[in-house]
Design an enzyme around this catalytic site. Sequence first.
Site, PDB file in Angstrom:
ATOM      1  N   SER A  39      34.792  62.328   3.480  1.00 37.70           N
ATOM      2  CA  SER A  39      34.738  63.721   3.019  1.00 37.70           C
ATOM      3  C   SER A  39      33.401  64.124   2.407  1.00 37.70           C
ATOM      4  O   SER A  39      33.201  65.306   2.110  1.00 37.70           O
ATOM      5  CB  SER A  39      35.870  64.000   2.031  1.00 37.70           C
ATOM      6  N   CYS A  40      32.472  63.202   2.255  1.00 36.25           N
ATOM      7  CA  CYS A  40      31.108  63.627   1.919  1.00 36.25           C
ATOM      8  C   CYS A  40      30.591  64.604   2.980  1.00 36.25           C
ATOM      9  O   CYS A  40      29.711  65.420   2.692  1.00 36.25           O
ATOM     10  CB  CYS A  40      30.175  62.432   1.827  1.00 36.25           C
TER      11      CYS A  40
END
Length: 393
Positions: free
Chosen positions: A69-70
């Site tokens: 999810s970065c």
Amino acid sequence: MTIDVHGAVAPRFGAIEKAFADAFAGRPSMGAALAIRHHGEIVVDLWAGLADPRDRSPWNENTATVIFSCTKGLLALLAARLVQEGRLDYDAPVTDYWPEFGAAGKHTITVTELLAHRAGLSAPREPLTVNDIVNWSRMTATLARQTPLWQPGSGHAYHAITYGWLAGELIRRVTGESAGTHFQRAIATPLHQDAWIGLPDYARSRVAYVSADATLQDLIADEAAHRDINVPDWSEKSMTLGGALPPELVGEESGFNDPRIQAAEVPGAGGIATARALASIWSSAITTTDGVCLLSAATMQEATQIQTEGAPIFGSPGPWPRWGRGFQLDSQTRRYLTASGFGHDGAGGQVAFADPDTGIGFAFLTNQMEGREDTRATHIIDTLRALLKTLPG
């Protein structure tokens, strides 16, 4: 266990090397990298451990890994750039750019609501397959016609994977380029950094193998044991998309270890990068870095205003994250260096952010995903926070 740490650290940041080495304690199969820029200057660039524990190949200075999810933070940067250029309006309805999105009562959803996990599309209503999720047009059409899981704008739930197609299609409609192509042109190439949304064939050999350790497997098993099979678990479906992905997000050749998924653009969680690249990107969000400054102070302030916090629609125990317009903000769940920090963490231990108050661009990446009580990045961030207080100026 003694770990051989490679790379370089500026003398005044020496304490960070030990904090990084501490992350390997009791983790003989782990690989990881840490990069930090301070006012645009590279002050930490470290790596250690194994890129692939199956054949014991080492993590090296050019190893990249799935950043989970970065990747959402990178999409938020792209959106903020488009706002800065006057091509996107946070307050406008999504349908101004993507008319088909207005089906099934979604015509009032704004760009801000979509970016802040308030669109009611956190999971698909129907189970999906890998063939579905590697097909961009199929996924965006599916989400465009779906009836929301709750009244849009009335609450929030983390759009764990669907966020990527929602924000990515918005970017595509505005720019005429896919999210991955636009990311390369607008951010990665100007900074000369190795980060991709959609892995090119030439970089495949550089990607670390990602594994889920026992703490993550135990967490998933515990959640499954307490699940009511008669009630849809939309939080679980948001992660697995109803079966297209394993609960751990990775398997031997499945999930985000699957070359098909790595090559496809799955921008909710499928970005691949080096820690050096992410630290440089986040540094360039707040200060000129290698000749690039991505955001003005005014754009950054608008993009990081709190839009979503507190208990989600599908109830989970606190503390809870906090989001601006796509950016994950400092909260009790994810502490950055100061309250001004913004970026995004990722499943299993990844953390990347900018902190304008201290001038830091930060990235910690690992290929060993963990569940409860994962303090690896937190310990490094805490050490960095204490160290910065001792530096002059």
